[in-house]
Design a protein around this motif. Structure first.
Motif, PDB file in Angstrom:
ATOM      1  N   ASN A  50    -106.122  38.220   5.302  1.00  0.00           N
ATOM      2  CA  ASN A  50    -107.250  37.766   4.882  1.00  0.00           C
ATOM      3  C   ASN A  50    -107.905  36.996   6.325  1.00  0.00           C
TER       4      ASN A  50
ATOM      5  N   SER B  32     -96.329  33.673   4.696  1.00  0.00           N
ATOM      6  CA  SER B  32     -97.242  34.764   4.207  1.00  0.00           C
ATOM      7  C   SER B  32     -97.215  36.107   4.332  1.00  0.00           C
TER       8      SER B  32
ATOM      9  N   CYS C 114    -100.649  30.749   8.995  1.00  0.00           N
ATOM     10  CA  CYS C 114     -99.983  31.596   8.574  1.00  0.00           C
ATOM     11  C   CYS C 114     -98.658  32.231   9.660  1.00  0.00           C
TER      12      CYS C 114
ATOM     13  N   CYS D 223    -100.524  39.039   4.955  1.00  0.00           N
ATOM     14  CA  CYS D 223    -101.851  38.538   4.853  1.00  0.00           C
ATOM     15  C   CYS D 223    -102.810  38.970   5.890  1.00  0.00           C
TER      16      CYS D 223
ATOM     17  N   LYS E  17    -105.247  33.750  -1.523  1.00  0.00           N
ATOM     18  CA  LYS E  17    -105.726  35.185  -1.747  1.00  0.00           C
ATOM     19  C   LYS E  17    -104.588  36.208  -1.767  1.00  0.00           C
TER      20      LYS E  17
ATOM     21  N   CYS F 211    -100.910  34.895  -0.760  1.00  0.00           N
ATOM     22  CA  CYS F 211    -100.803  34.018   0.408  1.00  0.00           C
ATOM     23  C   CYS F 211    -100.739  32.592   0.031  1.00  0.00           C
TER      24      CYS F 211
ATOM     25  N   ASN G 146    -101.156  30.186   1.998  1.00  0.00           N
ATOM     26  CA  ASN G 146    -102.076  29.360   2.813  1.00  0.00           C
ATOM     27  C   ASN G 146    -103.743  29.573   2.494  1.00  0.00           C
ATOM     28  N   CYS G 147    -104.032  30.833   2.265  1.00  0.00           N
ATOM     29  CA  CYS G 147    -105.420  30.763   1.695  1.00  0.00           C
ATOM     30  C   CYS G 147    -105.624  31.173   0.205  1.00  0.00           C
TER      31      CYS G 147
ATOM     32  N   ASP H 130    -109.544  33.981   6.894  1.00  0.00           N
ATOM     33  CA  ASP H 130    -109.615  32.612   6.505  1.00  0.00           C
ATOM     34  C   ASP H 130    -109.286  31.634   7.656  1.00  0.00           C
TER      35      ASP H 130
ATOM     36  N   HIS I  65    -108.273  28.632   7.749  1.00  0.00           N
ATOM     37  CA  HIS I  65    -107.213  27.754   7.391  1.00  0.00           C
ATOM     38  C   HIS I  65    -105.995  28.819   7.501  1.00  0.00           C
ATOM     39  N   CYS I  66    -106.160  29.983   6.932  1.00  0.00           N
ATOM     40  CA  CYS I  66    -104.944  30.805   6.803  1.00  0.00           C
ATOM     41  C   CYS I  66    -104.673  31.211   8.320  1.00  0.00           C
TER      42      CYS I  66
END
Length: 243
Positions: free
Chosen positions: A90, A108, A99, A88, A54, A49, A51-52, A92, A94-95
């Motif tokens: 996750n 994402s 996303c 994605c 991960k 991803c 953005n995060c 998170d 921020h994500c």
């Protein structure tokens, strides 16, 4: 009888859809499946991803040579390889804010057509995704008759009376759950994306519903769709909506 009159009125819109029948195992790297280990080329990194940062969760893979014939997607059948979806999931902050993975062509989400002819996959033993879904290999497809929902009928200039609409909803003529081809079960109205290459309306390839073969819910009992351009099968998108 109202039901018979209604079915006659919409008979030209009947399509075949195919419900996946699965077994609880991963299968080969090039198998059609939900989750498990995807086919990745020898020097390819697992999709991340942006953005995060991960690993994206591997949702599903379709081997085109295993699919039933879909007349409206003839050019996809002329292709070879795999359709893959990474998404994605996750948790998170921020994500979640960046996303916007419900939108087609989100950065994402990775949904793609992979050419595997003459190539060997990586021998990956374990997914890097924390909390990856349990794998399910698709062993066959069960054919069903499918109809558009009443919103899409209206967009095709088929007007239902209030009584006909009630009967239509009671009959549940649009197939819900995970399915190949057919008609999308829309949640917030008809939302086909357009091909970024030619502008043509993209068509449904696969519907992924909440909590069916994957233990994942899109928003509040949402439903997602992989769509593909009929003219450019390498142009794929994924989007979802919830109530």
């Amino acid at each position: 009888m109202l039901q018979e009159k209604l079915l006659k009125k919409i008979s030209n819109f009947a399509r075949s859809t195919f419900v996946p029948i699965t077994e609880d195992m991963d299968g080969e790297y090039d198998s059609s499946k939900f989750s498990g280990i995807p086919w990745l080329s020898q020097n390819e990194e697992w999709p991340i991803c942006p953005n995060c940062h991960k690993p994206l969760n591997f949702f599903m893979q379709l081997n085109l040579k295993d699919l039933p014939t879909m007349s409206h997607l003839a050019r996809l059948h002329d292709s070879e390889g795999l359709v893959q979806l990474f998404y994605c999931t996750n948790e998170d902050p921020h994500c979640e804010s960046e996303c916007e993975a419900f939108l087609p062509f989100s950065n994402s989400v990775v949904v793609r057509l992979v050419d595997i002819a003459g190539k060997k996959p990586q021998k990956i033993q374990e997914s890097p995704v924390v909390g990856a879904f349990s794998p399910k290999r698709i062993v066959t497809w069960e054919k069903e008759k499918d109809y558009p929902d009443y919103q899409e009928l209206a967009e095709n200039n088929v007007e239902l009376t209030e009584d006909e609409e009630d009967v239509y909803c009671e009959l549940e003529l649009t197939v819900f759950g995970d399915k190949l081809s057919g008609w999308p079960a829309w949640v917030q109205g008809v939302e086909y994306p357009n091909c970024p290459e030619c502008g043509e309306t993209m068509q449904i390839l696969f519907q992924i519903d909440s909590e069916d073969h994957l233990s994942y819910m899109f928003g509040d009992v949402g439903c997602g769709h992989i769509t593909v351009c009929p003219r450019h099968p390498h142009q794929l998108a994924f989007g979802w909506a919830c109530s």
